[in-house]
Design an enzyme around this catalytic site. Structure first.
Site, PDB file in Angstrom:
ATOM      1  N   GLY A   1      33.391  42.994  44.477  1.00  0.00           N
ATOM      2  CA  GLY A   1      33.412  42.777  45.911  1.00  0.00           C
ATOM      3  C   GLY A   1      33.804  44.267  46.492  1.00  0.00           C
ATOM      4  O   GLY A   1      34.149  45.253  45.698  1.00  0.00           O
ATOM      5  N   GLY A   2      34.248  44.129  47.718  1.00  0.00           N
ATOM      6  CA  GLY A   2      34.708  45.306  48.324  1.00  0.00           C
ATOM      7  C   GLY A   2      36.147  46.028  47.840  1.00  0.00           C
ATOM      8  O   GLY A   2      36.492  46.875  47.992  1.00  0.00           O
ATOM      9  N   PHE A   3      36.680  44.916  47.043  1.00  0.00           N
ATOM     10  CA  PHE A   3      37.990  45.476  46.424  1.00  0.00           C
ATOM     11  C   PHE A   3      37.738  46.212  45.197  1.00  0.00           C
ATOM     12  O   PHE A   3      38.673  46.770  44.507  1.00  0.00           O
ATOM     13  CB  PHE A   3      38.604  44.081  46.180  1.00  0.00           C
ATOM     14  CG  PHE A   3      38.059  43.104  45.230  1.00  0.00           C
ATOM     15  CD1 PHE A   3      37.951  43.110  43.778  1.00  0.00           C
ATOM     16  CD2 PHE A   3      37.399  42.096  45.853  1.00  0.00           C
ATOM     17  CE1 PHE A   3      37.368  42.303  43.103  1.00  0.00           C
ATOM     18  CE2 PHE A   3      36.628  41.139  45.140  1.00  0.00           C
ATOM     19  CZ  PHE A   3      36.662  41.311  43.819  1.00  0.00           C
TER      20      PHE A   3
ATOM     21  N   ARG B   1      36.012  45.652  41.034  1.00  0.00           N
ATOM     22  CA  ARG B   1      35.201  44.579  40.050  1.00  0.00           C
ATOM     23  C   ARG B   1      36.331  43.793  39.023  1.00  0.00           C
ATOM     24  O   ARG B   1      37.454  44.180  38.899  1.00  0.00           O
ATOM     25  CB  ARG B   1      34.330  45.519  39.054  1.00  0.00           C
ATOM     26  CG  ARG B   1      33.394  46.184  39.496  1.00  0.00           C
ATOM     27  CD  ARG B   1      32.478  47.109  38.618  1.00  0.00           C
ATOM     28  NE  ARG B   1      31.170  47.397  39.328  1.00  0.00           N
ATOM     29  CZ  ARG B   1      30.371  48.562  38.835  1.00  0.00           C
ATOM     30  NH1 ARG B   1      30.770  48.739  37.416  1.00  0.00           N
ATOM     31  NH2 ARG B   1      29.180  48.681  39.383  1.00  0.00           N
TER      32      ARG B   1
ATOM     33  N   ASP C   1      43.676  34.666  54.471  1.00  0.00           N
ATOM     34  CA  ASP C   1      42.410  35.043  53.885  1.00  0.00           C
ATOM     35  C   ASP C   1      41.789  33.897  53.034  1.00  0.00           C
ATOM     36  O   ASP C   1      41.177  34.287  52.231  1.00  0.00           O
ATOM     37  CB  ASP C   1      42.574  36.454  52.997  1.00  0.00           C
ATOM     38  CG  ASP C   1      41.256  37.152  52.729  1.00  0.00           C
ATOM     39  OD1 ASP C   1      40.382  36.924  53.637  1.00  0.00           O
ATOM     40  OD2 ASP C   1      41.197  37.808  51.697  1.00  0.00           O
TER      41      ASP C   1
END
Length: 372
Positions: A83-85, A87, A202
């Site tokens: 994701g954007g964070f 792996r 979140d």
């Protein structure tokens, strides 16, 4: 649906004092965290955990070499999420028996030093059966890595929206209620029972992980904020989170309260019931925004069956569906003051999950199940 359906030591003192110290410390040196060397960063986290944890800390420091070995040099074949964070990899620490999930943060991703530190500190200090277990972390050089207990059933998102991939089957009704109840309990702990009151900020299907018995575990605490206490009823902060899940008053004004989490829970619960994503551009235009699609259906009980996930094929008790949707509707009230406290949501869901209101489902003509 104008009213909410609801069926009706000394160590702790030391912990509360340590929490007050934490809240008054203003997270001052976060900005300097990236400027120190490896030993400084390790010492910084260790000192913070010792200061606020009062010996009740289970996470540990791992070297980059240890985690590289655990994941076969972060092998693509062991990658289980992205994701954007960054792996996530499946692995096993040398000398340990349990598998772990290793989240390697992208150096250019949205989760920076502050989010990394918030997650390490909070998950090291907060402990509940419906929160993910943080085994440890790594801050060698410019690496920021988090190590969690491995969740064999993946995320709620996988089973709601991607179940056709592989050999998965759609979630049964009782499992859906179990997951919703556990997620609500996690929020109740964060809001009302933790020594360190927290607004999670979140909640979404991808952040709810599932163990081998379908128990939900909330993960990803990088955006969490300490909840207001005393006479303070809200925080004013930069709007963060995922589009579609944010409460309207928070999205418009930046005012964050515990009721903001309740709204997000309502969105997730609606996803659980309907099997629809909160935003889905693959659907017809009038169905792309889940809340807008559901709003007129909430007003007509005769249409409630239209909100049930078609993959259930009518295998749900009609009365339970109605009660679940009533809970959802109250959580999604536009006026935050009209939303229930998360403790009331837990009480209602626990009654629903208890089976005391159970009826035998049977499919009728409109695809819903018969009730007494």
């Amino acid at each position: 649906m104008g009213c909410f359906w609801c069926c009706m030591n000394q160590k702790r003192v030391e912990r509360k004092e340590s929490i007050r110290d934490y809240k008054e410390s203003n997270e001052d040196s976060f900005a300097g965290f990236s400027l120190g060397n490896d030993s400084f960063r390790r010492r910084y986290i260790t000192n913070k955990l010792a200061q606020y944890g009062k010996g009740d800390v289970t996470s540990q420091f791992f070297t980059y070499q240890e985690l590289s070995a655990a994941t076969n040099n972060f092998s693509y074949n062991l990658m289980i999420g992205e994701g954007g964070f960054g792996r996530v990899y499946r692995g096993r620490i040398a000398g340990k028996t349990d598998e772990v999930a290793v989240k390697k943060l992208d150096k250019h991703g949205y989760q920076g030093n502050r989010e990394f530190l918030v997650e390490v500190l909070l998950l090291s200090l907060l402990h509940h059966s419906n929160l993910i277990d943080l085994h440890g972390y790594c801050s060698d050089g410019d690496q920021r890595i988090l190590v969690y207990k491995y969740m064999p059933n993946g995320s709620l998102e996988d089973h709601l929206f991607n179940w056709r991939v592989g050999e998965r089957k759609p979630l049964e009704w009782d499992i859906r209620i179990k997951i919703a109840t556990g997620a609500a309990r996690a929020l109740e702990y964060l809001h009302d029972k933790a020594d360190l009151p927290v607004i999670y900020r979140d909640l979404k299907a991808s952040n709810i992980l599932l163990d081998e018995e379908w128990n939900p575990k909330i993960s990803d605490f990088g955006l969490a904020k300490l909840a207001p206490t005393g006479n303070q009823i809200h925080l004013t902060t930069k709007v963060m989170g995922t589009y579609g899940y944010c409460a309207p008053e928070y999205a418009m004004t930046g005012r964050l309260t515990r009721k903001s989490d309740v709204y997000s829970f309502g969105v997730v619960f609606l996803e659980i019931i309907t099997g629809r994503r909160v935003i889905d551009e693959s659907r017809p235009s009038e169905e792309q925004i889940l809340i807008a699609w559901a709003e007129p259906l909430f007003k007509d009980r005769k249409k409630f069956h239209l909100m049930a996930d078609p993959s259930l094929e009518g295998r749900y008790p009609k009365k339970e569906l109605h009660q679940a949707l009533a809970i959802t509707a109250m959580c999604l009230q536009a006026d935050a003051t009209k939303r229930p406290a998360i403790s009331d949501v837990v009480n209602a869901l626990e009654f629903l999950a208890s089976g005391k209101n159970k009826e035998q489902p049977s499919v009728d003509e409109d695809g819903s199940s018969e009730s007494d």
